[in-house]
Each structure stands twice: as C-alpha cells, then as structure tokens.
Design a protein around this motif. Structure first.
Motif, PDB file in Angstrom:
ATOM      1  N   ASP A 164       2.578   4.262  -1.252  1.00 29.80           N
ATOM      2  CA  ASP A 164       2.367   4.964  -2.362  1.00 29.80           C
ATOM      3  C   ASP A 164       3.665   5.129  -3.180  1.00 29.80           C
ATOM      4  O   ASP A 164       3.558   5.593  -4.392  1.00 29.80           O
ATOM      5  CB  ASP A 164       1.570   6.340  -2.214  1.00 29.80           C
ATOM      6  CG  ASP A 164       2.212   7.252  -1.408  1.00 29.80           C
ATOM      7  OD1 ASP A 164       3.433   6.959  -0.843  1.00 29.80           O
ATOM      8  OD2 ASP A 164       1.930   8.468  -1.170  1.00 29.80           O
ATOM      9  N   ASP A 214       0.883  -1.187  -0.096  1.00 25.20           N
ATOM     10  CA  ASP A 214       0.023   0.032   0.062  1.00 25.20           C
ATOM     11  C   ASP A 214       0.987   1.254   0.034  1.00 25.20           C
ATOM     12  O   ASP A 214       0.295   2.581   0.034  1.00 25.20           O
ATOM     13  CB  ASP A 214      -0.740  -0.007   1.130  1.00 25.20           C
ATOM     14  CG  ASP A 214      -2.127  -1.196   1.030  1.00 25.20           C
ATOM     15  OD1 ASP A 214      -2.275  -1.532   0.172  1.00 25.20           O
ATOM     16  OD2 ASP A 214      -2.360  -1.638   2.313  1.00 25.20           O
ATOM     17  N   LYS A 259       7.690  10.046  -8.244  1.00 27.32           N
ATOM     18  CA  LYS A 259       6.692   9.299  -9.080  1.00 27.32           C
ATOM     19  C   LYS A 259       6.492   9.958 -10.397  1.00 27.32           C
ATOM     20  O   LYS A 259       7.015  11.021 -10.503  1.00 27.32           O
ATOM     21  CB  LYS A 259       5.372   9.224  -8.228  1.00 27.32           C
ATOM     22  CG  LYS A 259       5.506   8.372  -6.795  1.00 27.32           C
ATOM     23  CD  LYS A 259       4.377   8.199  -6.065  1.00 27.32           C
ATOM     24  CE  LYS A 259       3.784   9.455  -5.738  1.00 27.32           C
ATOM     25  NZ  LYS A 259       2.558   9.346  -4.855  1.00 27.32           N
TER      26      LYS A 259
END
Length: 427
Positions: free
Chosen positions: A30, A28, A52
């Motif tokens: 991120d 989980d 990201k």
C-alpha cells in the motif's frame, strides 16, 4: 541527471550479471507508487510513498490547526550559550570583527562605505587575488593574439578553451612560469571554460619514462588548479591498445610500441582528478591495425567499447578528435562517410560526449589543409557540417589566433555556425 541514471542502470546490470537477486516489491504494497512511473521503467527502480496523499493531508492539518499553534509550540530549541565570564569557560579570542554589535547596513570598519567594500586604511593592500595573477599580467595576456581571440570568441555562441602545450616547459624547468602565463589568459577573459594543457600526451617523444610522464601530469594539473580555481583542465592523447579489441597479438605489439600509453595509467589520471576532459585522437585508426586485419571501423568500435567498459566517463568528459575532414578536397560520398564514422559513431556509441574536428592545419611541406574553402569560400565539406545543427553543442574545433584565415572576428563567426566549442591556441 543523465550520468546518475546511467550509474543506476550499470548497478542493476552488474547485479544481474553477478547473479545477485534484486528483491521484488509487491504491487499490493500500500506504500508503493510504482503505478505513477512510465511503463518502460527498469524493474530495479521503485517508487515508495514516504507519506501517502491522505497521510500528507493529516500532517498538514496537524501543523495548521488552531492557527498553527502546534507550529508555534514547536518553536526553535533554546540556543546553547556560553558565559565567557564563568570560571573554566574557554572562548576564542582570534575571531573576525571588533567584538561589538552592529546594525544591518553599518560599515564593516570605520571609514567603510555603506554596503560596500571597506576602504583601505593606512595605505595597506585591501584585496589579494587568490590566483596570484596581477592586473598587469592579465592586461598583458589580453593583448596577445590568444587574448584578443578570447574576447572575440566569447561574443559568439561558442564555449571557449585555451589550448597550449606545457610539456616542453616542464622539461625545461619552466612549468610554473608558463602555467601562470596561460592562467592569465584564462582568467583575464570572463567566459573561458578552462585550459587544455597538453596534446599527444605519451604518444610523442617528449617523455621517456612512465614516472616522468605521471609526474608531469600531476605537477601541471596541481599548478593549474591553484592558479585557476573553478576552471576545467583538458588533455589530448592517443591510446592505440584500445583499438586491438580481443586480438592478443595486436595488444602485445601495441604495448611494446607505445609503453607509456597504458590505459590503466590514463585511467588513474582521471580517477585522481587531474583531468576533467580527455580527448582521444582517431588519426591512427585507419592504418595501425592492418597487420591484424582490423579495419578503421572495427578499430574504432573496439576503442569505444573499451572506453565504456573502463567507465572513464564517470571521472571526466570523453572527447573524440579527428582531422580527416581537413585533409583535402573530399567527394560527397567521402564527406558523408567521414561524418558518419568519425562524428556520428562516437556519439551514438555513447562513449564520447563531444567530437573535436580540425578545420585548418599546415602539413610538413607548408601546405594549408582546410575543411572550408580558402578565405571561407563555399565548399561541400563545410556545407555538410553546417547541417549538423542538432549536435552543434557537441562539436568543437581548434583555432590558431596568430594565423587567421581572414581575421579573428570573421573566422570565429564562421566557426560558430558549426561548432559549440573552440580551443584557442596560445604559444
């Protein structure tokens, strides 16, 4: 990369054996990019985004907006300057150059060729070879059988090594002289990988004490490193103790019989950087362990398990060496068995990275033993070896240029059909 991945695996395995927990990274998270890795990736290898994809886009916009104004504003920091005229300032006065600014392409010194090497002034020597090997010494080396063979061998697909024995020269107090002669061979011909400077190290009767053996390895390696910067150094030996496995009686007997061949001593040579490649001979495996009911296959298995456990390949390339295929005419099933046991097994066990096979040697009665037919006539052994193309880069052999089968060019051409590396013997 392969070695790095192996080291990562060993670290993870060691942690698990010691009972040290490896933290789990939540799916989980991120910032996790574990979903991009293969399904069989070990659990202790994780992927984390430094930025990201959406963040990367924002970063790019920050630097590129307004025609890259932020990039312009972030320009180089003001340089740190020193005014040598200020009181107390200390500026070096022994640097290179004449202290004047010159345009790109100007001669380095008055009289130098544009863009080239400065011409000698007043007859002084402009260039000194860092190896200390003169042009005359290189020319003499090229004229020897080994030098001529090196010139022919580099024209094939094989990597070329020079193979010699410096132990006797060391005992005679002539190490420096002999090492320079061998080094001239290695540097005279571009493409030579390095030098194998000794064989049967500690197994023969050349040295009588461990201290003398260690001193030879240290001095020979140091001398050759000075003469051959960038070249690799190799050695060949036998370590009978490794074939005993867990048999204590066998280990005690082998230690008493071969006191100089202590695995810890050999491992120290590797960790200290004296040797880049270590060849372990398989010749003793078939007969040394019969007293303890250890056959050749078990002895070999024990040997490679011990090599892997000691992580010798973290310091040097490990090679297996064997002369069985050149021991005489073998039947088809014998050839297949030898190839399976002495070639495939060491490579499959992931302990030896290369296998050196003797293809021609002379016994104490003067008889020539070959893995191929006389004058390169076809035979079953050679035909099977030619089919090992998938491992050709991992196969090596030895060649004596002073005693060719036909002639150097012909011999080396045939050898290159099977082998990816060749060791050229130099006296």
């Amino acid at each position: 990369m392969r070695r790095r991945l192996r080291q990562v695996f060993i670290i993870g395995l060691t942690l698990s054996l010691l009972g040290i927990g490896v933290p789990a990274w939540s799916e989980d998270d991120d910032r996790s990019c574990n979903d991009l890795m293969a399904a069989d990736t070990p659990a202790y290898v994780v992927c984390t985004w430094l930025a990201k994809p959406d963040e990367a886009a924002d970063i790019a916009r920050f630097w590129l907006n307004d025609d890259g104004q932020n990039m312009i504003d972030a320009g180089p920091m003001n340089p740190i300057t020193i005014d040598c005229q200020e009181p107390g300032a200390q500026c070096p006065t022994d640097g290179e150059g004449d202290g004047e600014m010159h345009d790109v392409g100007d001669p380095d010194v008055p009289g130098a060729e544009d863009g080239g090497t400065p011409e000698c002034q007043n007859g002084e020597q402009c260039y000194v070879d860092p190896t200390g090997i003169s042009a005359a010494e290189k020319s003499a080396a090229k004229a020897t059988p080994a030098g001529q063979a090196a010139q022919a061998a580099v024209q094939t697909t094989m990597r070329v090594w020079i193979d010699t024995e410096l132990a006797d020269d060391y005992k005679a107090g002539k190490l420096a002289e002999a090492a320079k002669k061998i080094a001239a061979l290695a540097v005279a011909q571009p493409g030579v990988v390095g030098v194998r400077f000794t064989s049967q190290l500690g197994y023969n009767q050349t040295f009588s004490t461990a201290e003398e053996l260690d001193t030879f390895v240290s001095e020979a390696a140091t001398t050759l490193r000075t003469l051959l910067p960038g070249k690799k150094l190799a050695a060949h030996t036998v370590v009978p103790l490794l074939g005993c496995g867990a048999n204590d009686a066998c280990k005690t007997a082998m230690t008493e019989k071969y006191p100089l061949l202590d695995p810890e001593r050999i491992g120290a040579w590797l960790s200290k950087g004296y040797i880049d490649q270590l060849a372990l001979d398989d010749g003793h495996l078939a007969s040394q362990y019969a007293e303890w009911q250890i056959d050749a296959n078990e002895a070999q298995r024990n040997q490679w398990i011990q090599v892997r456990a000691r992580a010798w390949d973290a310091y040097a390339q490990i090679a297996a060496e064997d002369a069985t295929l050149a021991g005489g005419q073998l039947k088809d099933e014998q050839i297949d068995q030898v190839i399976s046991e002495r070639v495939a097994t060491p490579l499959q066990n992931d302990a030896a990275e290369t296998v050196t096979l003797w293809t021609r040697w002379q016994d104490d009665k003067g008889q020539i033993k070959r893995a191929y037919g006389e004058q390169w006539a076809d035979n079953a052994t050679w035909e099977r070896l030619k089919k090992l193309g998938s491992v050709k880069p991992r196969l090596a052999t030895l060649y004596d240029p002073a005693n060719p089968e036909v002639d150097q060019a012909t011999d080396l051409k045939h050898l290159s059909e099977v082998f990816g590396q060749v060791y050229l013997h130099a006296a």
